[in-house]
Write a protein that holds these residues in place. Structure first.
Motif: not given
Length: 405
Positions: A91-100
């Motif tokens: 699971e990727l937590d993209s809350k306030d984070a940029i996942i490239l």
């Protein structure tokens, strides 16, 4: 018994990879690639009573050859399945984070063989936005790479990603440009992405395929076989898409002539300026760098490398200026800054350190000095023309002391 290799997806279809050459692995970096995921399978084309009966009339060495070939085919199919099949992802937590999301780092030390992936990651560093790399190889729902996730929103296409970040996070590299300069910047961007890109892709995946194949980061017992399969499939895809674009209908000499015109245009536009649009960075610099870096560092001995490290030396100085400023972990040998007509295949390429989470404010201020040029490595100049070492390659504002011998 004859066997074929195919691709089965959850949509009840089978693609025969031995016949359909349009299957895309999405390796060449184009924003227009489409792919789907499923399983690599082997299936019989004809059955004449079973394997043993089919081999009954053949000599023992033919039986051994057939069985060995079948085993290798099964192993290759399994490894391809491991490479392409959908895996259960963390699971990727993209809350306030940029996942490239982008392709894996190649083995040659360059961050990416995809101009668009390199463009996007360089842009994030230029605007000083922390991000998390995710080298899963999975394309976006639109079938594109790179793409990002931010607060559970997915955006693909580098142009739309930049627009999204400008709207959501307020970053803007073009705020100092006039309307006329913004128009020029867009025109240059489209020339590079819609025309120059295809000539670079041709040089990488068609004319220089064997060298590009060596750069692919594929591991495992059959890594050489997998790299051969992936590179040749990608080469076929590039040729097909180039033909559809129109540029692929020309001869090799004509394609390289178009490439040279684009590179000379960029060199003329850059002139003696620090960046494409002047003394300050703009978004077009991420685009131009992402593409020129391929010619600078991934195409040894080719015509584009000869141009950028020779006659068009200002483009080499431009690439090195951006590399040193935004990629402090990307080490390049000093001897690689000029073209001497030969390439040393025995040299071991440096590996790019894999910074999964990057923030320029945390890393750039601590840039190591050993990656900078030293006077002992500077070649003697004869005064006949500019050298890459004559360029101002330090940060804006020249915060660092100049090198002294």
């Amino acid at each position: 018994m004859y066997w074929g290799v195919g691709f089965a997806s959850s949509r009840s279809c089978v693609v025969d990879l031995g016949r359909n050459q349009s299957f895309s692995f999405g390796l060449c970096g184009s924003n227009e690639h489409y792919s789907f995921y499923g399983y690599i399978i082997a299936f019989p084309l004809q059955d004449y009573g079973g394997i043993m009966s089919g081999l009954g009339s053949d000599s023992w060495w033919k039986k051994t050859l057939y069985l060995t070939g079948g085993a290798l085919l099964a192993a290759a199919a399994y490894l391809l399945h491991e490479l392409l099949a959908i895996r259960k992802e963390q699971e990727l937590d993209s809350k306030d984070a940029i996942i490239l999301h982008q392709f894996s780092r190649p083995k040659c030390g360059v961050p990416s063989l995809s101009p668009f992936c390199l463009k996007m990651e360089t842009y994030l560093r230029m605007v000083d936005l922390p991000y998390q790399n995710y080298f899963d190889g999975k394309l976006s729902p639109q079938g594109k790479m790179p793409w990002i996730e931010y607060n559970n929103e997915q955006v693909s296409g580098t142009e739309f990603i930049i627009d999204f970040l400008e709207e959501k996070l307020g970053v803007n590299l073009n705020k100092s440009l006039s309307p006329q300069e913004k128009a020029v910047s867009r025109a240059v961007t489209k020339m590079v992405e819609e025309h120059f890109y295809w000539t670079i892709a041709y040089c990488q995946w068609v004319d220089n395929l064997e060298e590009t194949q060596k750069m692919l980061a594929v591991s495992g017992p059959l890594s050489d076989l997998l790299k051969w399969i992936l590179s040749h499939l990608t080469g076929g895809i590039v040729k097909r898409e180039m033909y559809g674009h129109g540029i692929g209908r020309f001869s090799k000499e004509e394609v390289y002539a178009l490439m040279e015109k684009d590179m000379r245009t960029l060199a003329t536009l850059l002139g003696d300026k620090k960046y494409i649009m002047g003394p300050k960075l703009s978004s077009v610099d991420a685009t131009v760098f992402g593409h020129l870096a391929q010619a600078m560092w991934t195409l040894p001995g080719t015509r584009p490398e000869q141009l950028i490290k020779g006659e068009l030396i200002n483009l080499a100085m431009y690439c090195e200026r951006i590399r040193r400023k935004f990629w402090p972990e990307w080490y390049v040998d000093v001897d690689d800054f000029y073209y001497d007509g030969s390439s040393d295949d025995s040299a071991t390429p440096s590996q790019l350190l894999d910074f999964g989470l990057y923030s320029r404010t945390e890393t750039f201020e601590e840039e190591v000095t050993e990656n900078s040029f030293s006077c002992s490595h500077t070649p003697d100049t004869d005064g006949s023309g500019p050298s890459v070492f004559d360029s101002d390659m330090d940060m804006e504002g020249s915060d660092h002391e100049p090198l002294k011998c």
